[in-house]
Design a protein around this motif. Structure first.
Motif, PDB file in Angstrom:
ATOM      1  N   CYS A  35     -12.619  -2.099  -7.482  1.00 61.91           N
ATOM      2  CA  CYS A  35     -12.243  -0.881  -7.112  1.00 61.91           C
ATOM      3  C   CYS A  35     -13.415  -0.281  -6.794  1.00 61.91           C
ATOM      4  CB  CYS A  35     -11.506  -0.578  -8.681  1.00 61.91           C
ATOM      5  SG  CYS A  35     -10.305  -0.927  -8.809  1.00 61.91           S
ATOM      6  N   CYS A 115      -5.521   1.198  -8.969  1.00 60.00           N
ATOM      7  CA  CYS A 115      -6.599   1.303  -9.707  1.00 60.00           C
ATOM      8  C   CYS A 115      -7.580   2.901  -9.599  1.00 60.00           C
ATOM      9  CB  CYS A 115      -8.080   1.360  -7.694  1.00 60.00           C
ATOM     10  SG  CYS A 115      -8.047  -0.598  -7.769  1.00 60.00           S
ATOM     11  N   CYS A 116      -8.214   2.902 -11.063  1.00 58.09           N
ATOM     12  CA  CYS A 116      -8.955   3.912 -11.130  1.00 58.09           C
ATOM     13  C   CYS A 116      -7.716   4.649 -11.766  1.00 58.09           C
ATOM     14  CB  CYS A 116      -9.338   4.719 -10.105  1.00 58.09           C
ATOM     15  SG  CYS A 116     -11.166   4.469  -9.096  1.00 58.09           S
TER      16      CYS A 116
END
Length: 237
Positions: A35, A115-116
Motif C-alpha cells: 500500500c 489498502c489503508c
C-alpha cells in the motif's frame, strides 16, 4: 409498517455480513508495504494517500522517493524502501492494542480497495480471547499453506519473514535470528536476538497477547481509522 421492518431487517443483515470470521497470524519481513504504491493511479495520492516507508535506518522517506523506491526485499540498494519500525504493535490497555496488518486478499496490488482501511479485531480463541486490536492494512497479501483469504497477519517483529526472506538481512545485516520463516520466534527470550529497536514489538506477542497468535480465531469489522494509526502510516482510506 411492514416496509419499515423490511428496511430494518435489510440493514441489520448488512451489518452482520460486515463481520468477518478468520484467523490471525504474525509476520515481519521488513519489506516495503504494497500500500506504499499506487499502481500508477495518481488519483489515489489525493483520495487515499500511500503508506509511509523508511530507509534502512528507519528514517521516513518523503512521498515521491518512497513511492518510487524499490522494496528492500528486491535488491537492498541504498535507496530502497523498508517497513518502518514504527509499525510495531502499541498496547494502550490490558485489553486494547493498536497496530498494523497484512490482509490476505485476491489482489496484491497498490490499488487494492482495502489498502489503508482499519478494522476492529477481536480474538475468540487463544491467549488473547476477549482482547481487541485496531489495525490498519498496509499490505494485501497472498494466501499460502494454512493462511487463507481474509486472514490477518499482524505485523509483529519476530513474527516470521515469510517467503520474502532477504528484506530484514538487507536492512539490519546478518547477525540477528528472526526465528522460523513462518511463525517466527517461539518464546519471549528469543526476542532478545532481534535488533534492539524491534524487541518491544516482539515482546508484545508474549506479554499482551499471551502466546504466538498464529492460527487463533478472530472476528473483525470495519472501523474508522484513529489518528494514532494514520499519523504513523500517513494514509487514510
Amino acid at each position: 409498517m411492514r416496509a419499515a421492518l423490511w428496511v430494518l431487517a435489510y440493514f441489520a443483515s448488512d451489518a452482520v455480513a460486515a463481520v468477518t470470521k478468520a484467523k490471525s497470524y504474525t509476520g515481519w519481513d521488513c519489506c516495503k508495504p504494497i500500500c506504499a504504491t499506487n499502481a500508477g493511479k495518481r488519483e489515489l495520492l489525493n483520495s487515499r494517500g500511500v503508506v509511509r516507508v523508511c530507509d534502512k535506518n528507519n528514517k521516513p522517506q518523503d512521498l515521491n522517493p518512497g513511492l518510487n523506491a524499490n522494496s528492500g526485499c528486491s535488491n537492498g540498494a541504498t535507496n530502497s524502501a523498508y517497513l518502518c519500525d514504527t509499525y510495531q504493535p502499541t498496547p494502550v490497555a490490558s485489553d486494547l492494542t493498536y497496530g498494523f496488518a497484512i490482509q490476505v486478499s485476491d489482489s496484491q496490488n497498490g490499488d487494492n480497495p482495502n489498502c489503508c482501511k482499519c478494522y476492529e479485531v477481536n480474538w475468540t480463541s487463544g491467549g488473547a480471547v476477549n482482547k481487541t486490536m485496531i489495525v490498519q492494512i498496509l499490505t494485501p497479501g497472498g494466501a499460502g499453506g494454512d493462511v487463507k483469504k481474509n486472514d490477518l497477519i499482524i505485523l509483529t517483529p519476530g513474527g516470521g519473514v515469510g517467503p520474502l526472506s532477504t528484506g530484514c538481512s538487507n536492512q539490519y545485516g546478518n547477525s540477528f535470528n528472526w526465528g522460523e520463516t513462518r511463525g517466527g520466534v517461539k518464546n519471549r527470550e528469543a526476542c532478545d536476538k532481534l535488533p534492539s529497536n524491534l524487541q518491544g514489538g516482539c515482546y508484545w506477542r508474549f506479554n499482551w497477547a499471551r502466546g504466538e497468535i498464529n492460527g487463533w480465531d478472530i472476528t473483525y469489522e470495519p472501523t474508522e481509522c484513529p489518528s494514532r494509526l494514520t499519523d504513523v502510516s500517513g494514509c487514510r482510506a
